[in-house]
Motif scaffolding. Structure first.
Motif, PDB file in Angstrom:
ATOM      1  N   VAL A 137      34.597  50.343  42.189  1.00  0.00           N
ATOM      2  CA  VAL A 137      34.304  49.958  40.805  1.00  0.00           C
ATOM      3  C   VAL A 137      35.592  49.473  40.161  1.00  0.00           C
ATOM      4  O   VAL A 137      36.640  50.097  40.269  1.00  0.00           O
ATOM      5  CB  VAL A 137      33.715  51.142  40.004  1.00  0.00           C
ATOM      6  CG1 VAL A 137      33.528  50.760  38.545  1.00  0.00           C
ATOM      7  CG2 VAL A 137      32.388  51.575  40.616  1.00  0.00           C
ATOM      8  N   ARG A 138      35.476  48.329  39.506  1.00  0.00           N
ATOM      9  CA  ARG A 138      36.653  47.736  38.854  1.00  0.00           C
ATOM     10  C   ARG A 138      36.228  47.058  37.563  1.00  0.00           C
ATOM     11  O   ARG A 138      35.156  46.448  37.485  1.00  0.00           O
ATOM     12  CB  ARG A 138      37.296  46.715  39.776  1.00  0.00           C
ATOM     13  CG  ARG A 138      38.518  46.055  39.150  1.00  0.00           C
ATOM     14  CD  ARG A 138      39.130  45.039  40.052  1.00  0.00           C
ATOM     15  NE  ARG A 138      40.017  45.731  40.985  1.00  0.00           N
ATOM     16  CZ  ARG A 138      40.752  45.121  41.886  1.00  0.00           C
ATOM     17  NH1 ARG A 138      40.693  43.811  42.006  1.00  0.00           N
ATOM     18  NH2 ARG A 138      41.544  45.805  42.679  1.00  0.00           N
ATOM     19  N   PHE A 139      37.103  47.161  36.573  1.00  0.00           N
ATOM     20  CA  PHE A 139      36.901  46.488  35.292  1.00  0.00           C
ATOM     21  C   PHE A 139      38.148  45.686  34.964  1.00  0.00           C
ATOM     22  O   PHE A 139      39.241  46.024  35.388  1.00  0.00           O
ATOM     23  CB  PHE A 139      36.641  47.513  34.170  1.00  0.00           C
ATOM     24  CG  PHE A 139      35.362  48.264  34.359  1.00  0.00           C
ATOM     25  CD1 PHE A 139      34.158  47.722  33.955  1.00  0.00           C
ATOM     26  CD2 PHE A 139      35.360  49.500  34.976  1.00  0.00           C
ATOM     27  CE1 PHE A 139      32.972  48.406  34.162  1.00  0.00           C
ATOM     28  CE2 PHE A 139      34.191  50.199  35.185  1.00  0.00           C
ATOM     29  CZ  PHE A 139      32.989  49.650  34.773  1.00  0.00           C
ATOM     30  N   THR A 140      37.949  44.627  34.216  1.00  0.00           N
ATOM     31  CA  THR A 140      39.064  43.788  33.800  1.00  0.00           C
ATOM     32  C   THR A 140      38.819  43.314  32.368  1.00  0.00           C
ATOM     33  O   THR A 140      37.693  43.397  31.859  1.00  0.00           O
ATOM     34  CB  THR A 140      39.243  42.587  34.747  1.00  0.00           C
ATOM     35  OG1 THR A 140      40.483  41.948  34.457  1.00  0.00           O
ATOM     36  CG2 THR A 140      38.108  41.588  34.627  1.00  0.00           C
ATOM     37  N   ILE A 141      39.860  42.817  31.743  1.00  0.00           N
ATOM     38  CA  ILE A 141      39.749  42.265  30.394  1.00  0.00           C
ATOM     39  C   ILE A 141      39.767  40.749  30.495  1.00  0.00           C
ATOM     40  O   ILE A 141      40.655  40.169  31.123  1.00  0.00           O
ATOM     41  CB  ILE A 141      40.910  42.754  29.505  1.00  0.00           C
ATOM     42  CG1 ILE A 141      40.835  44.277  29.358  1.00  0.00           C
ATOM     43  CG2 ILE A 141      40.864  42.065  28.139  1.00  0.00           C
ATOM     44  CD1 ILE A 141      42.032  44.875  28.642  1.00  0.00           C
ATOM     45  N   ALA A 142      38.766  40.132  29.901  1.00  0.00           N
ATOM     46  CA  ALA A 142      38.683  38.670  29.855  1.00  0.00           C
ATOM     47  C   ALA A 142      38.915  38.213  28.421  1.00  0.00           C
ATOM     48  O   ALA A 142      38.399  38.807  27.487  1.00  0.00           O
ATOM     49  CB  ALA A 142      37.314  38.206  30.345  1.00  0.00           C
ATOM     50  N   GLN A 143      39.700  37.156  28.283  1.00  0.00           N
ATOM     51  CA  GLN A 143      39.988  36.601  26.961  1.00  0.00           C
ATOM     52  C   GLN A 143      39.192  35.324  26.772  1.00  0.00           C
ATOM     53  O   GLN A 143      39.247  34.407  27.596  1.00  0.00           O
ATOM     54  CB  GLN A 143      41.474  36.322  26.806  1.00  0.00           C
ATOM     55  CG  GLN A 143      41.847  35.807  25.447  1.00  0.00           C
ATOM     56  CD  GLN A 143      43.349  35.654  25.279  1.00  0.00           C
ATOM     57  OE1 GLN A 143      44.130  36.032  26.152  1.00  0.00           O
ATOM     58  NE2 GLN A 143      43.751  35.094  24.154  1.00  0.00           N
ATOM     59  N   GLU A 144      38.457  35.283  25.680  1.00  0.00           N
ATOM     60  CA  GLU A 144      37.671  34.106  25.325  1.00  0.00           C
ATOM     61  C   GLU A 144      38.591  33.152  24.547  1.00  0.00           C
ATOM     62  O   GLU A 144      39.295  33.592  23.645  1.00  0.00           O
ATOM     63  CB  GLU A 144      36.516  34.575  24.448  1.00  0.00           C
ATOM     64  CG  GLU A 144      35.563  33.526  24.012  1.00  0.00           C
ATOM     65  CD  GLU A 144      34.467  34.160  23.149  1.00  0.00           C
ATOM     66  OE1 GLU A 144      34.409  33.810  21.959  1.00  0.00           O
ATOM     67  OE2 GLU A 144      33.718  34.997  23.649  1.00  0.00           O
TER      68      GLU A 144
ATOM     69  N   VAL B  47      35.441  43.319  28.093  1.00  0.00           N
ATOM     70  CA  VAL B  47      35.706  44.135  29.267  1.00  0.00           C
ATOM     71  C   VAL B  47      34.518  43.928  30.195  1.00  0.00           C
ATOM     72  O   VAL B  47      33.362  44.134  29.802  1.00  0.00           O
ATOM     73  CB  VAL B  47      35.868  45.629  28.905  1.00  0.00           C
ATOM     74  CG1 VAL B  47      36.087  46.457  30.159  1.00  0.00           C
ATOM     75  CG2 VAL B  47      37.024  45.813  27.929  1.00  0.00           C
ATOM     76  N   VAL B  48      34.798  43.458  31.410  1.00  0.00           N
ATOM     77  CA  VAL B  48      33.732  43.142  32.362  1.00  0.00           C
ATOM     78  C   VAL B  48      34.019  43.793  33.713  1.00  0.00           C
ATOM     79  O   VAL B  48      35.171  44.010  34.081  1.00  0.00           O
ATOM     80  CB  VAL B  48      33.580  41.611  32.541  1.00  0.00           C
ATOM     81  CG1 VAL B  48      33.155  40.956  31.250  1.00  0.00           C
ATOM     82  CG2 VAL B  48      34.874  40.983  33.029  1.00  0.00           C
ATOM     83  N   GLY B  49      32.966  44.093  34.444  1.00  0.00           N
ATOM     84  CA  GLY B  49      33.155  44.669  35.773  1.00  0.00           C
ATOM     85  C   GLY B  49      31.902  45.347  36.263  1.00  0.00           C
ATOM     86  O   GLY B  49      30.802  45.100  35.789  1.00  0.00           O
TER      87      GLY B  49
END
Length: 69
Positions: free
Chosen positions: A55-62, A8-10
């Protein structure tokens, strides 16, 4: 077989265009072994910062490690 991990990044952006993060506000949570775990953290962070429109967060998939070889 290796599975993907999730992050989770942001943080806070300079505008609601969400193109440039404000230095020092970056947040990274993870890694998570499942998307469900990442989504729970994403929801909690998003709710905590709900009053702040920039402010915003997103999910990144590795990608799985096997794809990186």
């Amino acid at each position: 077989m290796n599975q993907s991990r999730f992050w989770v990044v942001g943080g806070e952006y300079t505008s609601t265009d969400f193109e440039t993060l404000i230095k020092g506000t970056e947040r990274i949570a993870g890694p998570f072994d499942s998307r469900g775990d990442a989504e729970r953290t994403w929801r909690a962070l998003s709710e905590d910062y709900r009053p702040l429109a920039r402010v915003r967060f997103t999910i990144a998939q590795e990608p799985p490690a096997a794809l990186n070889a």
